[in-house]
Enzyme design. Structure first.
Site, PDB file in Angstrom:
ATOM      1  N   SER A 115     -22.085   3.594  -0.292  1.00 26.83           N
ATOM      2  CA  SER A 115     -21.962   4.352   0.955  1.00 26.83           C
ATOM      3  C   SER A 115     -23.116   5.325   1.143  1.00 26.83           C
ATOM      4  O   SER A 115     -23.341   5.834   2.246  1.00 26.83           O
ATOM      5  CB  SER A 115     -20.646   5.138   0.969  1.00 26.83           C
ATOM      6  OG  SER A 115     -20.670   6.142  -0.037  1.00 26.83           O
ATOM      7  N   LEU A 156     -18.551  -1.476   1.594  1.00 27.14           N
ATOM      8  CA  LEU A 156     -19.303  -0.371   0.988  1.00 27.14           C
ATOM      9  C   LEU A 156     -19.027  -0.263  -0.504  1.00 27.14           C
ATOM     10  O   LEU A 156     -19.274   0.778  -1.125  1.00 27.14           O
ATOM     11  CB  LEU A 156     -18.969   0.954   1.682  1.00 27.14           C
ATOM     12  CG  LEU A 156     -19.351   1.026   3.168  1.00 27.14           C
ATOM     13  CD1 LEU A 156     -18.952   2.367   3.751  1.00 27.14           C
ATOM     14  CD2 LEU A 156     -20.841   0.783   3.356  1.00 27.14           C
ATOM     15  N   GLY A 157     -18.506  -1.341  -1.088  1.00 23.72           N
ATOM     16  CA  GLY A 157     -18.267  -1.337  -2.527  1.00 23.72           C
ATOM     17  C   GLY A 157     -17.352  -0.211  -2.969  1.00 23.72           C
ATOM     18  O   GLY A 157     -17.562   0.400  -4.004  1.00 23.72           O
ATOM     19  N   ARG A 158     -16.292   0.065  -2.149  1.00 19.42           N
ATOM     20  CA  ARG A 158     -15.361   1.158  -2.416  1.00 19.42           C
ATOM     21  C   ARG A 158     -16.076   2.513  -2.481  1.00 19.42           C
ATOM     22  O   ARG A 158     -15.713   3.387  -3.252  1.00 19.42           O
ATOM     23  CB  ARG A 158     -14.567   0.894  -3.699  1.00 19.42           C
ATOM     24  CG  ARG A 158     -13.692  -0.346  -3.612  1.00 19.42           C
ATOM     25  CD  ARG A 158     -13.127  -0.764  -4.953  1.00 19.42           C
ATOM     26  NE  ARG A 158     -12.360  -1.989  -4.806  1.00 19.42           N
ATOM     27  CZ  ARG A 158     -12.887  -3.205  -4.728  1.00 19.42           C
ATOM     28  NH1 ARG A 158     -14.201  -3.345  -4.793  1.00 19.42           N
ATOM     29  NH2 ARG A 158     -12.134  -4.277  -4.570  1.00 19.42           N
ATOM     30  N   GLY A 159     -17.104   2.624  -1.662  1.00 19.36           N
ATOM     31  CA  GLY A 159     -17.850   3.881  -1.595  1.00 19.36           C
ATOM     32  C   GLY A 159     -19.090   3.919  -2.456  1.00 19.36           C
ATOM     33  O   GLY A 159     -19.931   4.803  -2.308  1.00 19.36           O
ATOM     34  N   TYR A 195       0.855  -1.191   0.000  1.00 22.76           N
ATOM     35  CA  TYR A 195       0.000   0.000   0.000  1.00 22.76           C
ATOM     36  C   TYR A 195       0.893   1.244   0.000  1.00 22.76           C
ATOM     37  O   TYR A 195       1.544   1.555   0.996  1.00 22.76           O
ATOM     38  CB  TYR A 195      -0.903   0.032   1.228  1.00 22.76           C
ATOM     39  CG  TYR A 195      -1.995  -1.005   1.277  1.00 22.76           C
ATOM     40  CD1 TYR A 195      -2.303  -1.793   0.171  1.00 22.76           C
ATOM     41  CD2 TYR A 195      -2.733  -1.199   2.435  1.00 22.76           C
ATOM     42  CE1 TYR A 195      -3.309  -2.745   0.227  1.00 22.76           C
ATOM     43  CE2 TYR A 195      -3.750  -2.139   2.498  1.00 22.76           C
ATOM     44  CZ  TYR A 195      -4.024  -2.914   1.390  1.00 22.76           C
ATOM     45  OH  TYR A 195      -5.030  -3.853   1.456  1.00 22.76           O
TER      46      TYR A 195
END
Length: 331
Positions: free
Chosen positions: A212, A206-209, A56
């Site tokens: 959200s 959250l599905g990468r936002g 990362y």
């Protein structure tokens, strides 16, 4: 803070974990001070599980966490670290390295960057197709025996691979994407985890936002935001997927919670051994996520959510095509 135990052999951790990837550029520019403040806020709220990867930001994330965790009692938090993903300058990905000698090398660098003497859960980020999983896990087992690693985990592998790894050394948990939009794990992986007594740390809840409640169809991903290449965010797909979010919004309103809280609570409600990881990059997003643990979903609630967002309802793959082949399960 509620706690959950990661499988029969894993540690007791907070029922919600903090995923730190987004603090190192995966979703565009970040604020270092806000990132550190968010880690502090999570710890102060009782979050003990922090997930990172040595790739990362090419080590940036581990160094950031070292700064954020400085002065904290080492026994007050658990570090989950992924390794083995090869990267080059820029956004180049070069596959996986799960060789035994590479395991020790990656771990030595992580311990130094993090400023700790052990990692609580250590896991290969993906399966290295050139190295039998037994060899990779065997090498991590040596690090467990030497005291540098407390527990062994896996990430994004199928049920057969989990069984092979578990035969070498007890696996604490599988880290894998699981959300209302990504439910492929339900067919074979979840039953296998249940059978073997292995936990799950679910990322992408959250599905990468996307689910959200904050994403909009006209939103343009910022420079450096990987969602610009996400199939589910592509024109034609994002509109369809956001219609699912609106269906969730109505249910959330009736429950007196936000869409994000409902989506997190849904994941947590699937099994008592699942710990959702929330990739909050700011204190505001963290503050919204934490009350999800207090959202109780009845059987009727779960049925209503299932009707609003059935399995397979999402449009688009969860990763760009080049990355799908490295996953143990699909969408």
């Amino acid at each position: 803070m509620q706690t959950r135990t990661l499988g029969k052999t894993g540690p007791a951790v907070s029922a919600l974990g903090l995923g730190a990837m987004g603090m190192s550029g995966a979703y565009g520019e970040t604020d270092r001070a806000e990132s550190i403040a968010t880690v502090h806020a999570a710890l102060d709220a009782g979050v003990t599980l922090i997930d990172t990867g040595d790739f990362y930001g090419m080590g940036h994330n581990e160094l950031l966490l070292a700064e954020a965790l400085r002065g904290r009692d080492r026994d007050s938090y658990q570090l989950s670290v992924k390794f083995g993903m090869l990267r080059g300058p820029g956004t180049v990905f070069g596959g996986m390295d799960g060789r035994p000698e590479a395991v020790q090398n990656f771990l030595a660098y992580s311990l130094t960057r993090l400023g700790v003497d052990h990692v609580d859960i250590y896991r290969p980020a993906r399966l290295d197709p050139a190295v039998p999983i037994e060899e990779t896990i065997g090498a991590i087992k040596e690090m467990v025996d030497a005291g540098y690693v407390r527990h062994i985990g896996l990430s994004e592998v199928d049920a057969a691979t989990i069984r092979r790894a578990h035969a070498v050394h007890p696996i604490a948990d599988l880290q894998i994407e699981y959300s209302l939009l990504s439910r492929a794990v339900e067919a074979e992986v979840l039953p296998a985890l249940r059978e073997m007594g292995i936990g799950m740390t679910a990322y992408g809840v959250l599905g990468r936002g996307l689910i959200s409640g904050h994403w909009t169809a006209d939103r343009v991903a910022a420079p450096g935001d990987g969602r610009a290449f996400g199939p589910r965010f592509a024109d034609g797909n994002v509109e369809h997927n956001l219609a699912l979010v609106e269906a969730l919004r109505r249910i959330a309103a009736a429950k007196g919670c936000t869409v994000a809280q409902l989506a997190i609570a849904w994941v947590a409600a699937q099994e008592p051994f699942i710990v959702p990881l929330v990739g909050a990059r700011t204190r505001n997003r963290l503050a919204e996520a934490l009350p999800a643990l207090d959202v109780t979903l009845t059987a009727d609630d779960l049925a209503e959510i299932g009707e609003a967002v059935p399995a397979g309802a999402a449009r688009g793959d969860r990763y760009p095509a080049a990355f799908m082949s490295s996953l143990g399960v699909g969408n």
